[in-house]
Write a protein that holds these residues in place. Structure first.
Motif, PDB file in Angstrom:
ATOM      1  N   GLY A 142       0.820  -1.202   0.000  1.00  0.00           N
ATOM      2  CA  GLY A 142       0.000   0.000   0.000  1.00  0.00           C
ATOM      3  C   GLY A 142       0.855   1.253   0.000  1.00  0.00           C
ATOM      4  O   GLY A 142       0.544   2.245  -0.668  1.00  0.00           O
ATOM      5  N   GLU A 143       1.963   1.207   0.724  1.00  0.00           N
ATOM      6  CA  GLU A 143       2.890   2.345   0.785  1.00  0.00           C
ATOM      7  C   GLU A 143       3.522   2.593  -0.584  1.00  0.00           C
ATOM      8  O   GLU A 143       3.625   3.737  -1.028  1.00  0.00           O
ATOM      9  CB  GLU A 143       3.978   2.080   1.819  1.00  0.00           C
ATOM     10  CG  GLU A 143       4.916   3.250   2.029  1.00  0.00           C
ATOM     11  CD  GLU A 143       5.931   2.963   3.122  1.00  0.00           C
ATOM     12  OE1 GLU A 143       7.110   3.343   2.907  1.00  0.00           O
ATOM     13  OE2 GLU A 143       5.573   2.382   4.156  1.00  0.00           O
ATOM     14  N   ASN A 144       3.933   1.506  -1.268  1.00  0.00           N
ATOM     15  CA  ASN A 144       4.515   1.644  -2.610  1.00  0.00           C
ATOM     16  C   ASN A 144       3.503   2.233  -3.584  1.00  0.00           C
ATOM     17  O   ASN A 144       3.848   3.071  -4.422  1.00  0.00           O
ATOM     18  CB  ASN A 144       4.978   0.306  -3.159  1.00  0.00           C
ATOM     19  CG  ASN A 144       6.103  -0.338  -2.384  1.00  0.00           C
ATOM     20  OD1 ASN A 144       6.080  -1.542  -2.177  1.00  0.00           O
ATOM     21  ND2 ASN A 144       7.075   0.433  -1.937  1.00  0.00           N
ATOM     22  N   LEU A 145       2.264   1.792  -3.480  1.00  0.00           N
ATOM     23  CA  LEU A 145       1.215   2.284  -4.362  1.00  0.00           C
ATOM     24  C   LEU A 145       0.961   3.769  -4.105  1.00  0.00           C
ATOM     25  O   LEU A 145       0.767   4.537  -5.046  1.00  0.00           O
ATOM     26  CB  LEU A 145      -0.060   1.468  -4.174  1.00  0.00           C
ATOM     27  CG  LEU A 145      -1.140   1.626  -5.226  1.00  0.00           C
ATOM     28  CD1 LEU A 145      -0.604   1.370  -6.623  1.00  0.00           C
ATOM     29  CD2 LEU A 145      -2.291   0.694  -4.926  1.00  0.00           C
ATOM     30  N   ASP A 146       0.989   4.188  -2.848  1.00  0.00           N
ATOM     31  CA  ASP A 146       0.833   5.605  -2.517  1.00  0.00           C
ATOM     32  C   ASP A 146       1.984   6.423  -3.107  1.00  0.00           C
ATOM     33  O   ASP A 146       1.767   7.506  -3.641  1.00  0.00           O
ATOM     34  CB  ASP A 146       0.776   5.813  -1.004  1.00  0.00           C
ATOM     35  CG  ASP A 146      -0.523   5.324  -0.387  1.00  0.00           C
ATOM     36  OD1 ASP A 146      -1.504   5.117  -1.135  1.00  0.00           O
ATOM     37  OD2 ASP A 146      -0.548   5.141   0.852  1.00  0.00           O
ATOM     38  N   GLU A 147       3.210   5.902  -3.013  1.00  0.00           N
ATOM     39  CA  GLU A 147       4.372   6.592  -3.578  1.00  0.00           C
ATOM     40  C   GLU A 147       4.234   6.722  -5.090  1.00  0.00           C
ATOM     41  O   GLU A 147       4.555   7.771  -5.661  1.00  0.00           O
ATOM     42  CB  GLU A 147       5.658   5.842  -3.244  1.00  0.00           C
ATOM     43  CG  GLU A 147       6.057   5.906  -1.792  1.00  0.00           C
ATOM     44  CD  GLU A 147       7.248   5.012  -1.471  1.00  0.00           C
ATOM     45  OE1 GLU A 147       7.663   4.208  -2.337  1.00  0.00           O
ATOM     46  OE2 GLU A 147       7.761   5.120  -0.353  1.00  0.00           O
ATOM     47  N   LEU A 148       3.775   5.655  -5.733  1.00  0.00           N
ATOM     48  CA  LEU A 148       3.579   5.671  -7.181  1.00  0.00           C
ATOM     49  C   LEU A 148       2.524   6.708  -7.555  1.00  0.00           C
ATOM     50  O   LEU A 148       2.707   7.489  -8.491  1.00  0.00           O
ATOM     51  CB  LEU A 148       3.178   4.277  -7.676  1.00  0.00           C
ATOM     52  CG  LEU A 148       2.947   4.108  -9.169  1.00  0.00           C
ATOM     53  CD1 LEU A 148       4.195   4.455  -9.971  1.00  0.00           C
ATOM     54  CD2 LEU A 148       2.503   2.675  -9.464  1.00  0.00           C
ATOM     55  N   THR A 149       1.441   6.749  -6.812  1.00  0.00           N
ATOM     56  CA  THR A 149       0.370   7.719  -7.057  1.00  0.00           C
ATOM     57  C   THR A 149       0.893   9.146  -6.915  1.00  0.00           C
ATOM     58  O   THR A 149       0.609  10.004  -7.751  1.00  0.00           O
ATOM     59  CB  THR A 149      -0.804   7.477  -6.086  1.00  0.00           C
ATOM     60  OG1 THR A 149      -1.302   6.153  -6.285  1.00  0.00           O
ATOM     61  CG2 THR A 149      -1.927   8.477  -6.303  1.00  0.00           C
ATOM     62  N   GLN A 150       1.679   9.401  -5.886  1.00  0.00           N
ATOM     63  CA  GLN A 150       2.251  10.737  -5.678  1.00  0.00           C
ATOM     64  C   GLN A 150       3.219  11.105  -6.797  1.00  0.00           C
ATOM     65  O   GLN A 150       3.240  12.258  -7.257  1.00  0.00           O
ATOM     66  CB  GLN A 150       2.951  10.807  -4.324  1.00  0.00           C
ATOM     67  CG  GLN A 150       1.991  10.760  -3.154  1.00  0.00           C
ATOM     68  CD  GLN A 150       2.699  10.630  -1.814  1.00  0.00           C
ATOM     69  OE1 GLN A 150       3.929  10.676  -1.740  1.00  0.00           O
ATOM     70  NE2 GLN A 150       1.931  10.462  -0.753  1.00  0.00           N
ATOM     71  N   ALA A 151       4.007  10.148  -7.244  1.00  0.00           N
ATOM     72  CA  ALA A 151       4.954  10.398  -8.333  1.00  0.00           C
ATOM     73  C   ALA A 151       4.214  10.748  -9.619  1.00  0.00           C
ATOM     74  O   ALA A 151       4.613  11.671 -10.346  1.00  0.00           O
ATOM     75  CB  ALA A 151       5.846   9.171  -8.548  1.00  0.00           C
ATOM     76  N   VAL A 152       3.135  10.040  -9.908  1.00  0.00           N
ATOM     77  CA  VAL A 152       2.345  10.324 -11.114  1.00  0.00           C
ATOM     78  C   VAL A 152       1.701  11.698 -10.999  1.00  0.00           C
ATOM     79  O   VAL A 152       1.644  12.451 -11.977  1.00  0.00           O
ATOM     80  CB  VAL A 152       1.296   9.214 -11.353  1.00  0.00           C
ATOM     81  CG1 VAL A 152       0.342   9.596 -12.477  1.00  0.00           C
ATOM     82  CG2 VAL A 152       1.987   7.893 -11.664  1.00  0.00           C
ATOM     83  N   GLU A 153       1.259  12.063  -9.814  1.00  0.00           N
ATOM     84  CA  GLU A 153       0.656  13.388  -9.618  1.00  0.00           C
ATOM     85  C   GLU A 153       1.686  14.490  -9.854  1.00  0.00           C
ATOM     86  O   GLU A 153       1.384  15.516 -10.451  1.00  0.00           O
ATOM     87  CB  GLU A 153       0.044  13.505  -8.225  1.00  0.00           C
ATOM     88  CG  GLU A 153      -0.746  14.777  -8.012  1.00  0.00           C
ATOM     89  CD  GLU A 153      -1.828  15.025  -9.060  1.00  0.00           C
ATOM     90  OE1 GLU A 153      -2.013  16.197  -9.446  1.00  0.00           O
ATOM     91  OE2 GLU A 153      -2.484  14.061  -9.507  1.00  0.00           O
ATOM     92  N   LYS A 154       2.919  14.275  -9.406  1.00  0.00           N
ATOM     93  CA  LYS A 154       3.983  15.252  -9.655  1.00  0.00           C
ATOM     94  C   LYS A 154       4.218  15.409 -11.159  1.00  0.00           C
ATOM     95  O   LYS A 154       4.392  16.523 -11.652  1.00  0.00           O
ATOM     96  CB  LYS A 154       5.280  14.823  -8.972  1.00  0.00           C
ATOM     97  CG  LYS A 154       5.275  15.012  -7.482  1.00  0.00           C
ATOM     98  CD  LYS A 154       6.581  14.545  -6.883  1.00  0.00           C
ATOM     99  CE  LYS A 154       6.552  14.633  -5.367  1.00  0.00           C
ATOM    100  NZ  LYS A 154       7.804  14.150  -4.756  1.00  0.00           N
TER     101      LYS A 154
END
Length: 124
Positions: free
Chosen positions: A62-74
């Motif tokens: 879940g943490e990795n998925l959150d990081e991926l989501t934040q990276a895509v948002e950036k």
């Protein structure tokens, strides 16, 4: 009450389509569905990306998925369309507009690959 034209989620869009309340063509429906999924902020994985992750043993927490989501948002904030997100668990090629991971590779495989057709890179 007529809800045509008032799409609040991808689920309601699917329901409208199934019951014939949508006035759009199949192509417009697919576009609206992608836009609704992108607006929810949830990263989706294409069938190809899911197969590659399974074949390569890539597992996201879940943490990795959150990081991926934040990276895509950036990447989205910078106007990116196709980005590669690189982290310790591998790399993910993401269609930013649709919030869809197109493919993924392991960290080891990154050493011998060239990423093409991307306009940005985000490091996690």
């Amino acid at each position: 009450m007529d809800q045509t034209g008032k799409i609040t989620s991808s689920q309601s869009l699917r329901v409208q389509h199934e019951f014939g309340h949508s006035k759009s063509s199949g192509t417009e429906f697919a576009d609206r569905l992608r836009q609704a999924a992108a607006q929810t902020g949830q990263i989706q994985f294409s069938r190809h990306a899911s197969q590659r992750m399974e074949q390569r043993g890539i597992q996201l927490t879940g943490e990795n998925l959150d990081e991926l989501t934040q990276a895509v948002e950036k990447a989205r904030q910078k106007g990116s369309r196709e980005t590669v997100v690189i982290g310790s668990h591998g790399a993910f090629i993401v269609n930013v507009a649709n919030n869809v991971v197109v493919t993924s590779i392991t960290e080891q495989e990154m050493k011998n690959n060239i990423f093409t057709n991307i306009d940005s890179a985000v490091f996690m």
